[in-house]
Design a protein around this motif. Structure first.
Motif, mmCIF file in Angstrom:
data_model
loop_
_atom_site.group_PDB
_atom_site.id
_atom_site.type_symbol
_atom_site.label_atom_id
_atom_site.label_comp_id
_atom_site.label_asym_id
_atom_site.label_seq_id
_atom_site.Cartn_x
_atom_site.Cartn_y
_atom_site.Cartn_z
ATOM 1 N N UNK A 150 50.444 -39.463 8.629
ATOM 2 C CA UNK A 150 49.507 -38.382 8.925
ATOM 3 C C UNK A 150 48.891 -37.796 7.662
ATOM 4 N N UNK A 151 47.636 -37.359 7.791
ATOM 5 C CA UNK A 151 46.944 -36.684 6.693
ATOM 6 C C UNK A 151 46.862 -35.189 6.947
ATOM 7 N N UNK A 152 47.453 -34.746 8.043
ATOM 8 C CA UNK A 152 47.391 -33.353 8.460
ATOM 9 C C UNK A 152 48.418 -32.535 7.671
ATOM 10 N N UNK A 153 47.930 -31.643 6.776
ATOM 11 C CA UNK A 153 48.840 -30.840 5.956
ATOM 12 C C UNK A 153 49.687 -29.896 6.799
ATOM 13 N N UNK A 154 49.103 -29.301 7.821
ATOM 14 C CA UNK A 154 49.874 -28.412 8.699
ATOM 15 C C UNK A 154 50.963 -29.201 9.410
ATOM 16 N N UNK A 155 50.646 -30.422 9.805
ATOM 17 C CA UNK A 155 51.631 -31.288 10.447
ATOM 18 C C UNK A 155 52.759 -31.640 9.495
ATOM 19 N N UNK A 156 52.422 -31.916 8.244
ATOM 20 C CA UNK A 156 53.458 -32.233 7.259
ATOM 21 C C UNK A 156 54.355 -31.027 7.008
ATOM 22 N N UNK A 157 53.779 -29.835 6.968
ATOM 23 C CA UNK A 157 54.585 -28.624 6.788
ATOM 24 C C UNK A 157 55.526 -28.424 7.969
ATOM 25 N N UNK A 158 55.032 -28.678 9.173
ATOM 26 C CA UNK A 158 55.862 -28.553 10.372
ATOM 27 C C UNK A 158 56.987 -29.583 10.347
ATOM 28 N N UNK A 159 56.677 -30.794 9.930
ATOM 29 C CA UNK A 159 57.695 -31.840 9.831
ATOM 30 C C UNK A 159 58.759 -31.443 8.814
ATOM 31 N N UNK A 160 58.339 -30.910 7.681
ATOM 32 C CA UNK A 160 59.297 -30.469 6.663
ATOM 33 C C UNK A 160 60.233 -29.400 7.212
ATOM 34 N N UNK A 161 59.699 -28.506 8.016
ATOM 35 C CA UNK A 161 60.495 -27.455 8.640
ATOM 36 C C UNK A 161 61.563 -28.062 9.558
ATOM 37 N N UNK A 162 61.159 -29.040 10.358
ATOM 38 C CA UNK A 162 62.075 -29.707 11.289
ATOM 39 C C UNK A 162 63.118 -30.519 10.528
ATOM 40 N N UNK A 163 62.667 -31.270 9.528
ATOM 41 C CA UNK A 163 63.579 -32.098 8.727
ATOM 42 C C UNK A 163 64.621 -31.224 8.031
ATOM 43 N N UNK A 164 64.188 -30.094 7.501
ATOM 44 C CA UNK A 164 65.123 -29.192 6.825
ATOM 45 C C UNK A 164 66.176 -28.661 7.789
ATOM 46 N N UNK A 165 65.751 -28.291 8.987
ATOM 47 C CA UNK A 165 66.691 -27.765 9.973
ATOM 48 C C UNK A 165 67.743 -28.811 10.333
ATOM 49 N N UNK A 166 67.311 -30.045 10.512
ATOM 50 C CA UNK A 166 68.254 -31.110 10.873
ATOM 51 C C UNK A 166 69.155 -31.445 9.684
ATOM 52 N N UNK A 167 68.561 -31.601 8.520
ATOM 53 C CA UNK A 167 69.327 -31.977 7.328
ATOM 54 C C UNK A 167 70.346 -30.923 6.933
ATOM 55 N N UNK A 168 70.047 -29.664 7.201
ATOM 56 C CA UNK A 168 70.951 -28.577 6.838
ATOM 57 C C UNK A 168 72.036 -28.309 7.882
ATOM 58 N N UNK A 169 71.971 -28.990 9.006
ATOM 59 C CA UNK A 169 72.996 -28.810 10.039
ATOM 60 C C UNK A 169 74.331 -29.334 9.522
ATOM 61 N N UNK A 170 75.374 -28.536 9.678
ATOM 62 C CA UNK A 170 76.684 -28.903 9.134
ATOM 63 C C UNK A 170 77.241 -30.187 9.747
ATOM 64 N N UNK A 171 76.960 -30.443 11.007
ATOM 65 C CA UNK A 171 77.472 -31.656 11.656
ATOM 66 C C UNK A 171 76.725 -32.888 11.166
ATOM 67 N N UNK A 172 75.432 -32.764 10.943
ATOM 68 C CA UNK A 172 74.643 -33.874 10.415
ATOM 69 C C UNK A 172 75.079 -34.159 8.988
ATOM 70 N N UNK A 173 75.293 -33.118 8.190
ATOM 71 C CA UNK A 173 75.756 -33.312 6.807
ATOM 72 C C UNK A 173 77.100 -34.031 6.777
ATOM 73 N N UNK A 174 78.008 -33.634 7.652
ATOM 74 C CA UNK A 174 79.319 -34.296 7.713
ATOM 75 C C UNK A 174 79.174 -35.760 8.118
ATOM 76 N N UNK A 175 78.278 -36.029 9.050
ATOM 77 C CA UNK A 175 78.041 -37.405 9.513
ATOM 78 C C UNK A 175 77.512 -38.271 8.365
ATOM 79 N N UNK A 176 76.622 -37.713 7.553
ATOM 80 C CA UNK A 176 76.016 -38.477 6.470
ATOM 81 C C UNK A 176 76.982 -38.749 5.317
ATOM 82 N N UNK A 177 78.062 -37.993 5.242
ATOM 83 C CA UNK A 177 79.042 -38.208 4.165
ATOM 84 C C UNK A 177 79.975 -39.261 4.577
#
Length: 86
Positions: free
Chosen positions: A59-86
């Protein structure tokens, strides 16, 4: 079931407004308006991160990229996801 809450600045239209694919199990809106991402497990959440990464690259949509970053951060910062990735 794994439930991940998006930050308060995200509303229920974040996906439609930015043409972002929703998680396989969809989303839910709590009474207070919080958007909740629904996953079967951590593996599904990580797979969804891969989908978002591909989408952000395409995508070239900057607003879309910002929204994706928001979603990615929420998932990546989840304690269960972090434990799974380790």
């Amino acid at each position: 079931m794994l439930k991940i809450s998006l930050p308060a600045e995200a509303d229920g239209s974040i996906f439609d407004r930015n043409d972002i694919p929703k998680p396989l199990n969809g989303t839910d809106i709590e009474v207070n308006g919080d958007v909740i991402l629904l996953f079967d497990d951590e593996e599904q959440a990580v797979s969804y991160l891969d989908t978002l990464e591909d989408f952000a690259t395409a995508t070239d949509n900057d607003a879309g990229k910002n929204a994706i970053n928001l979603i990615v951060s929420a998932i990546s910062n989840d304690e269960f996801v972090q434990a799974y990735l380790q």
